[in-house]
Design an enzyme around this catalytic site. Structure first.
Site, mmCIF file in Angstrom:
data_model
loop_
_atom_site.group_PDB
_atom_site.id
_atom_site.type_symbol
_atom_site.label_atom_id
_atom_site.label_comp_id
_atom_site.label_asym_id
_atom_site.label_seq_id
_atom_site.Cartn_x
_atom_site.Cartn_y
_atom_site.Cartn_z
ATOM 1 C CG HIS A 169 -34.196 -22.922 -8.942
ATOM 2 N ND1 HIS A 169 -32.943 -23.451 -9.077
ATOM 3 C CD2 HIS A 169 -34.300 -22.475 -7.669
ATOM 4 C CE1 HIS A 169 -32.313 -23.340 -7.916
ATOM 5 N NE2 HIS A 169 -33.099 -22.753 -7.055
ATOM 6 C CB CYS A 170 -31.908 -18.846 -9.305
ATOM 7 S SG CYS A 170 -32.478 -19.600 -7.772
ATOM 8 C CB ILE A 171 -29.324 -17.166 -13.176
ATOM 9 C CG1 ILE A 171 -28.506 -17.487 -11.935
ATOM 10 C CG2 ILE A 171 -28.661 -16.005 -13.923
ATOM 11 C CD1 ILE A 171 -27.099 -17.935 -12.226
#
Length: 437
Positions: free
Chosen positions: A273-275
């Site tokens: 969900h981030c990088i």
């Protein structure tokens, strides 16, 4: 009335009620730490099934064991709801909702906008509202704050607004909410003081910064740093492949340098969900300011192409065996985006699976953490049992996620051809032919 001091007193003596919007991978671990710290916690989620599970003391997040959640629910320290009205008496509200990208790679702010709009309906004097969802610099001041001030409240005097980036790393056995430093930035100095007081009992170290935009930028720098360096090492893997050099050996040797080098590792693509997402929020924001984030765009291009490179590796390896990809049986090991978790968000395994199918391969997968996945066109694929017979029936097996549960020697003893995208086969031997990224 001195609303700031009143709220500070309630936070310091733990009589405050903490509301959390979004009880997922970020919200639930945060709720548990707040409850452990002595706050009364009300978690809101629009999924009734999740709410029912939580109120029964049952966790659906691997990082929050049921045996840790259940006592907090039983003692009334934590409860869940689907109604914003239940947050009306809360002293603080933390917004922990998703911030995905649209197919055009523009930010989808609908979840944040909906949450902020609903929180505004129950926002009252003496409330602190904290946005934790990762987003572009300016979101807290430009999107959240105006909605809260429609009630005639004054920020820094009778309502307090801040941003604190989540730093959740699913499956990390060492760092969780408690021992990961918490960055906070407020709209005003009073907001910083209040948000610091909220988090201090629940985390070991709070790091205040000068503004909400600075706090928003902190999170983007952290993930852009990782995305760019992963892009670099992925391109290094491609170059080493052309040169006939083992990229894993190169990284291991370079890692012996005690200064000036930090190892990153190549792989089949970015997930989670981030990088894969967060740096593109920054890139999008800067385009509006007539600035091109060249490192971000280039890293995204390299990382996005890695699933295609893996499929090319499969094609070439099969070709060496005198077989075409079309009509071949391909087994994918691991659908989660990283080791030993059940999260498939943005997982490169999904792309690899569908790319292989689109080229005419008969694809199946095994993942001890993922029972099934949804593919394009509302299709669903279910995990098969990892048996000697299944391995032997595959023309090629692709290790996409190196779960610790995988017996690599068993895999190499029964598979014919293994494409290893994670260096999982290092130190292992067997009858299978191994092709490493």
């Amino acid at each position: 009335m001195d609303y700031k001091q009143q709220l500070l007193d309630r936070l310091h003596n733990r009589t405050a009620t903490v509301g959390i919007v979004g009880m997922g991978y970020v919200g639930l671990p945060l709720a548990v730490e707040f409850a452990r710290a002595g706050y009364r916690v009300v978690g809101l989620d629009l999924n009734p099934q999740k709410v029912d599970q939580l109120n029964a003391g049952v966790s659906y997040i691997p990082d929050v064991p049921t045996e840790e959640l259940a006592p907090l629910v039983e003692t009334g320290c934590l409860r869940a709801t689907t109604s914003y009205a239940d947050l009306a008496e809360a002293d603080t509200v933390s917004i922990c909702v998703p911030t995905p990208l649209r197919k055009t790679k523009d930010p989808d702010m609908s979840y944040v906008i909906d949450a902020a709009t609903n929180v505004a309906t129950i926002c009252h004097a003496g409330m602190l509202v904290v946005l934790e969802s990762t987003t572009y610099p300016g979101t807290t001041d430009e999107v959240v704050l105006p909605r809260l001030l429609k009630n005639g409240l004054t920020v820094g005097e009778d309502v307090f607004v801040a941003f604190s980036p989540e730093r959740v790393d699913p499956g990390n056995p060492v760092y969780g909410v408690r021992n990961t430093p918490k960055v906070v930035g407020g709209v005003t100095p009073a907001c910083v003081e209040v948000v610091t007081a909220l988090y201090e009992p629940a985390v070991d170290h709070v790091v205040p910064v000068s503004s909400t935009a600075a706090a928003e930028m902190v999170k983007l720098l952290e993930n852009t740093f990782r995305a760019v360096n992963i892009g670099l090492v992925n391109e290094m893997a491609l170059m080493c492949n052309r040169l006939g050099v083992n990229v894993w050996e190169v990284i291991d040797a370079a890692s012996t340098k005690p200064f000036g080098f930090m190892p990153f590792y190549p792989g089949p693509g970015l997930g989670g969900h981030c990088i894969p997402i967060d740096p593109l929020y920054l890139s999008w924001k800067l385009r509006a300011l007539n600035y091109t984030a060249r490192f971000i765009d280039l890293a995204s291009e390299v990382n996005t192409q890695m699933p295609y490179h893996v499929v090319s590796m499969v094609m070439e390896a099969l070709n060496d065996e005198g077989k075409a990809l079309h009509g071949s049986t391909i087994g994918v090991l691991g659908m989660a985006y990283k080791r030993d978790i059940d999260d498939v968000r943005e997982s490169p395994a999904l792309d690899i699976y569908e790319l292989l199918e689109n080229k005419g391969a008969a694809v199946s997968f095994n993942d001890p953490f993922v029972a099934s996945v949804r593919l394009s066109g509302e299709r669903k694929a279910s995990s098969v049992e990892l048996t000697a017979e299944w391995l032997a029936a595959q023309d090629c097996v692709v290790i996409v996620t190196n779960h610790s549960a995988y017996d690599v020697d068993f895999i190499l003893s029964h598979a014919k051809l293994v494409i290893d995208t994670r260096n999982a086969t290092k130190g292992h031997t067997g009858t299978a032919r191994i092709v490493r990224l």
